[in-house]
Design an enzyme around this catalytic site. Sequence first.
Site, PDB file in Angstrom:
ATOM      1  N   ILE A 119       3.726   1.117   2.598  1.00 27.38           N
ATOM      2  CA  ILE A 119       3.390   0.071   3.565  1.00 27.38           C
ATOM      3  C   ILE A 119       3.841  -1.263   2.972  1.00 27.38           C
ATOM      4  O   ILE A 119       3.497  -1.593   1.830  1.00 27.38           O
ATOM      5  CB  ILE A 119       1.879   0.060   3.857  1.00 27.38           C
TER       6      ILE A 119
ATOM      7  N   ASP B 289      -9.098  12.135   9.683  1.00 23.32           N
ATOM      8  CA  ASP B 289      -8.867  11.665   8.305  1.00 23.32           C
ATOM      9  C   ASP B 289      -9.621  10.360   8.086  1.00 23.32           C
ATOM     10  O   ASP B 289      -9.062   9.359   7.640  1.00 23.32           O
ATOM     11  CB  ASP B 289      -7.368  11.478   8.076  1.00 23.32           C
TER      12      ASP B 289
ATOM     13  N   GLY C 235       0.820  -1.213   0.000  1.00 19.92           N
ATOM     14  CA  GLY C 235       0.000   0.000   0.000  1.00 19.92           C
ATOM     15  C   GLY C 235       0.838   1.240   0.000  1.00 19.92           C
ATOM     16  O   GLY C 235       2.065   1.207   0.168  1.00 19.92           O
TER      17      GLY C 235
END
Length: 882
Positions: free
Chosen positions: A537, A645, A530
């Site tokens: 990630i 977020d 990711g």
Amino acid sequence: MAMVSSMPATPPQVNPVNSLRDIGVPGIMTSRRKIVNKPSPSMVNDTIYVAVGKNVKSSKSNLIWAIQNSGGRRICILHVHVPAPMIPLMGAKFPASALREEEVQDYHETERLKMYKTLDAYLSICQGMGVRAGKLQIEMDCIEKGIVELISQYGIQKLVMGAASDKYHSRRMTAPRSKKAIYVCEQAPASCHIQFICNGYLIHTRDCSLDIGNVEVAFPMAQQMANSEVGGSPKLRSQSIVQGQNHGIKLTNPAQELFRRVRSVNDGHRRSLASVSDESYGQSGRSPSVFSMCSHSISVEPGLTPNLISDGSENELDLTLNGPFLINKNLHHSASPSVLQEMDGGMDDALYDQLEQAMAEAVNSKRDAYQETVRRGNAEKNAIDAIRRAKTTENLYKEELKLRKEQEEAVEKANEKLNNMKSQTDKVNEELRLALFQNSSLENQIASTELMIKELEQKIISAENLLQNYKDELDDLQIQRDIAVGEAEEFRRKQWEASSSAHKLQCFSEFSFQEIKEATSNFNPSQKIGEGGYGSIFKGILRHAEVAIKMLNRDSTQGPEEFQQEVEVLSKLRHPNIITLIGACPESWTLVYEYLPNGSLEDRLNCKDNSPPLSWQTRIRIATELCSALIFLHSNKPHSIAHGDLKPANILLDANLVSKLSDFGICRILLSCQDSSSNSTTQFWRTDPKGTFVYLDPEFLASGELTPKSDVYSFGIILLRLMTGKPALGIIKEVQYALDAGKLKSILDPFAGDWPFMLAEELVRLALRCCEMNRKSRPDLYPDVWRILEPMRASSGVTNTFQLGSQGLCQPPPYFICPIFLEVMQDPHVAADGFTYEAEAIREWLESGHDTSPRTNSKLAHRHLVPNHTLRHAIQNWLQSH
């Protein structure tokens, strides 16, 4: 013997309308009424008159109906023009009496021109349909009275007019509805056949009723109006006495005398002839013959002689209707030629002389009667003319009085205006004097004001210089503040690295950069799973456990501050639906999380890698889990935490599709502030807005104040995405429109299965409430949102536990299992080999004399054990939820 008779000259025929008009009978032409295009009497019976209005559109259907049902007859447009009583002038309307006569006449002439154009439009319709047509108009103050007067003046026998306006039309209507139609139906002469039309349908028909035997025989139209002017004088009015169906009419005036004299002569003649016939019959044996005196017709001036109707008797005059006026037929008795021959041969001279004398007297009587009738008619005409002149003189006198009165009033008004103008002039002079005085005062004030302006300009210049100095000082202070903040940040980082590592090791594990590199195979791109705002990630194996490693990139929008924020928050938070932070590497600003194999909610909504779509039951459970995590954050003590977020990409799913909220880099610990308007405590943090735009609270973007309601807005967007599977941009308006239009089913994600409609509608309405623009209108997650979602999750048949394995036991994550006991650990500790063991198991291993690792058989560097508090909290939370 020849029979000689002296016959009077045939009297001239007189048109009563023209004659009365020539002598000025009122009613034919007045100053208020103007009649043009008069039809001739011969056209009356062969013409259909159609009453029309000034609006061609509304009367067109009546005219077309009349043309279609005319049977080939001529059409005559009948219109009553009503002059406007109110005259528009300069944007307002004034009564005609308040304006000059020239202005009123000009405006009325303009109206008449419009009226002529309107009638031409009706004629064009008739011409287009191939029908002969004329027009007849009159100017009066009342439309219905004008129609009745035209019917009476011209003896109109066939009329078509409207029954009501189109908005009152009904197929069940059987009688006229408008006041005009009702008035005409009741007041029009009985001889007129009227058809009432509405919207192209025949509504009502008023048949004419001309029963001559039972109806009073009246003068023609002109004579009636003459009688009305005279005042009902017996000499000018026709009298008729109805004595039965077949009885004669009693005659009066000269006609009665004429009829009596002729009848007496005929009776004498008949008696003489009867004696002669009896003698002849007795002498010759033949049947008696009827002898009739032969005479020429007697013509009586129409309009000046009463109407005579014969009942069939031979003793009276035989008069019939000729057109719209009454004239007499030939009054005669025919004598049989054979009788005359017998009379000529068998009658003695004396008797014949008597007969001839009687015939001559009868002729003379007829002539005298006619002359008397003519004299009486002339006398009546003269009388009518005198009355008309008298009325004209009287009207002129009244008009003169009216003009004189108006002139006097005008003079009085002029004097009054003059006095008013004089007073106004005095008032204006006084106001002018005051204005001059005020002008002088203002000039003095302007001079003083200009002086004050100059002084203020000097002060402004001084203030600007002072302000510039302040700005320079502020810039210097800002630079010093930035330097101090940088130094404080650096000091904080060093202090965190140097002095707080021991404390943090108690909450989570600290890994070296070398361990991170080995776990990710030196950051092999194939292990990258990711990319986020913080960095990349990677999936890795760290200390024999699958982990997710998030490493800061150099070009990342987040830095050390976000790293420390996430470490500080996640090291203190434990919740089944919040991701578990296993450890960190401060050397490379790297975070190590538990590995969640099903990726993010964004990937699952988009069915990344052909993964199966989420069912509606699973989506409801995910929404409930996310709500639970947010309630946990917002109710944190002593200060609430706002994620800031919230989006599907930051919601991760484990092997059992249990959701975990992640990415706390920009979360904020909120401060409490007293709201004076509502006497309540508000928690917020003022900061620059960060995150994904379509999920951010509009009020947060406008004010920079992050509150728990900011997360509620983002939660509403995520809930709409779970329901529809559509992108976040514009989703609020699209869902609101579908809900208002009753098309909610059309926007639900079909891949989620068959949504229960009532449940889906309630969820959509809840999500729209969360997405209100005003944060005060949004619901609280607890209890408002929670008490709706939790029962839905329970009723959908989905629990908040992991799926059962083949043995019916819950499957814990593998890093919860002790490598020695092979059970879920209760007190996990980290040994020198980097693996986590149950404290009792690893102590027994070491106390039994082992100095090697139970997993790798390599020699342990030391025998110290470090408690893994992070893993222990995660295991406890998992056990409590199961």
